[in-house]
Design a protein around this motif. Structure first.
Motif, short mmCIF file in Angstrom:
data_model
loop_
_atom_site.label_atom_id
_atom_site.label_comp_id
_atom_site.label_asym_id
_atom_site.label_seq_id
_atom_site.Cartn_x
_atom_site.Cartn_y
_atom_site.Cartn_z
N GLU A 44 39.64 -21.21 52.36
CA GLU A 44 38.57 -22.12 52.78
C GLU A 44 37.53 -22.17 51.67
OE1 GLU A 44 37.17 -24.74 55.91
OE2 GLU A 44 39.07 -23.75 55.50
N LYS A 89 39.88 -37.79 56.17
CA LYS A 89 39.58 -36.50 56.79
C LYS A 89 39.92 -35.39 55.81
CE LYS A 89 39.96 -36.21 61.18
NZ LYS A 89 38.56 -35.92 61.57
N PHE A 144 39.53 -29.30 54.96
CA PHE A 144 38.67 -28.12 55.12
C PHE A 144 37.35 -28.58 55.71
CE2 PHE A 144 37.81 -29.88 50.95
CZ PHE A 144 36.43 -29.84 50.85
N THR A 145 36.57 -27.64 56.18
CA THR A 145 35.26 -27.93 56.74
C THR A 145 34.21 -27.81 55.64
OG1 THR A 145 35.93 -27.05 58.89
CG2 THR A 145 33.57 -27.29 58.49
N LEU A 146 33.36 -28.81 55.52
CA LEU A 146 32.33 -28.79 54.49
C LEU A 146 31.41 -27.60 54.68
CD1 LEU A 146 31.40 -32.58 54.38
CD2 LEU A 146 32.52 -31.27 52.57
N GLN A 198 28.12 -27.63 56.86
CA GLN A 198 27.99 -28.91 57.57
C GLN A 198 28.88 -28.99 58.81
OE1 GLN A 198 28.07 -32.42 55.08
NE2 GLN A 198 27.41 -31.26 53.28
N GLY A 199 30.01 -28.30 58.81
CA GLY A 199 30.88 -28.30 59.97
C GLY A 199 31.58 -29.62 60.22
N GLU A 200 31.71 -30.45 59.19
CA GLU A 200 32.36 -31.74 59.35
C GLU A 200 33.56 -31.87 58.42
OE1 GLU A 200 29.56 -34.80 58.65
OE2 GLU A 200 28.27 -34.28 60.35
N LYS A 201 34.54 -32.68 58.86
CA LYS A 201 35.71 -32.94 58.02
C LYS A 201 35.84 -34.41 57.66
CE LYS A 201 38.62 -29.02 59.31
NZ LYS A 201 39.98 -28.59 59.71
N ASP A 202 35.09 -35.29 58.33
CA ASP A 202 35.17 -36.72 58.03
C ASP A 202 34.35 -37.02 56.78
OD1 ASP A 202 36.77 -37.36 60.22
OD2 ASP A 202 35.03 -37.43 61.54
#
Length: 364
Positions: free
Chosen positions: A22, A270, A273-275, A278-282
């Motif tokens: 990650e 998408k 991994f999760t930024l 930020q907790g976002e993948k989009d």
């Protein structure tokens, strides 16, 4: 059997097969660290706009290729006046003594990839306050945060308590560390799509301008820019400008049939991994460009007009969907480097390229 291997074997086989690193990007005091999906890590002091920066990078695995470099000046500042670094660096107001036998020394650049030389240098500076340029007191490398950043690098690469650790070195053999994660492959289309005819271009642009659903766009239809490219022999890619800021244009992407009646479907990107933080993948398509011949979609988001910070991505179309090929991010706006040198959080290789290309890119 190495400890990392024992821990892997204790995991369910399905989970172990899906393991990937990650990415990490974090600021600790006056230092920033970035580790990508191969656990390749690069750290530097911030901000770099005073002209003097130390960069420390290291690959994962037992091979552990590493590099330490100190630079005065960059492509934004140009060549700066003053004597060579090797004779003009102070460590906490005292002359910094370097054994330059295994260092490469140019006028304003110092670097070494020699393990013993790196260990000796880090032992000198690890608990110090700063490195300063003798003839320019404003050019300073703050060392606050370097030690915890290197400790985090050891943790990410599984080196804690091993002989290869830079912080908290232990008796565990240097080879007893996890290997570099497997490089993801991105597939390419079997062949480039056939070019769009003039009638196809005209019809698709009209469709994208007036008839496709862009209700959430803030731009007036008459101000929107619509570009069209062949995606496959049966479908086209529409990029439609939706919102506009000072430096960036946010686009919407649609996959549309090349023949009437047009049928459009929105494309979303998408991340795998999760930024960090930020907790976002989009991912939004910002300043998007598409190279139809190679099936490559680029995005480039600038945090300010200079273009020294932001996000740059590269996506590969595999005939069915877009896969992330590269993701680079510079979160510190300090006029140190341009997007060509932003630290990568994700890297890959094309299916028809040798694996060594990733190694070369990671060493930048």
């Amino acid at each position: 059997m190495p400890r990392w291997m024992k821990s892997l074997l204790s995991l369910p086989l399905l989970y172990a097969a899906c393991l990937h690193a990650e990415p990490v990007q974090k600021v600790i005091s006056d230092w920033q660290i970035t580790c990508n999906n191969l656990n390749y890590c690069v750290a530097r002091n911030i901000p770099g706009d005073n002209g003097l920066v130390m960069t420390i990078s290291r690959h994962a695995g037992a091979n552990a290729r590493s590099l330490i470099r100190i630079d005065y000046g960059n492509r934004y500042s140009g060549e700066l006046p003053g004597g060579p670094l090797k004779d003009n660096l102070l460590l906490d107001q005292k002359r910094l003594r370097l054994d330059l036998k295994h260092w490469q020394s140019d006028a304003h650049h110092l670097s070494t990839a020699h393990n013993i030389s790196m260990d000796e240098f880090l032992a000198q500076v690890m608990d110090a306050d700063n490195i300063q340029l003798l003839y320019n007191q404003g050019a300073t490398i703050s060392l606050h945060g370097m030690k915890p950043v290197l400790e985090l690098m050891d943790e990410v690469q599984g080196r804690q308590n091993s002989m290869s650790a830079w912080v908290k070195r232990g008796d565990r053999p240097a080879y007893d560390v996890p290997p570099e994660p497997k490089v993801p492959l991105v597939l390419t289309q079997p062949h480039p799509p056939k070019a769009l005819s003039r009638d196809e271009v005209s019809g698709l642009i009209d469709y994208g301008t007036w008839r496709i659903n862009t209700d959430e766009c803030s731009l007036d239809p008459q101000r929107r820019q619509v570009s069209v490219s062949p995606l496959t022999d049966e479908k086209a890619l529409l990029l439609i400008s939706c919102e506009m800021g000072a430096y960036n244009v946010i686009d919407l992407a649609f996959e549309v049939t090349r023949e009437q009646p047009y049928v459009g479907k929105g494309i979303s990107l998408k991340l795998p991994f999760t930024l960090p933080g930020q907790g976002e993948k989009d991912l939004e398509l910002v300043n998007a460009e598409y190279d139809a011949a190679n099936g490559v979609l680029l995005t480039f988001s600038k945090d300010r007009g200079l273009g020294d910070c932001g996000v740059a991505t590269r996506w590969q179309f595999n005939g069915q969907q877009f896969e992330l090929a590269e993701y680079a991010r510079e979160g510190t706006c300090d006029a140190w480097h341009s997007s060509d040198d932003w630290p990568t959080l994700w890297t890959s290789i094309r299916s028809n390229e040798p694996q060594t290309t990733v190694t070369m890119e990671a060493d930048k």
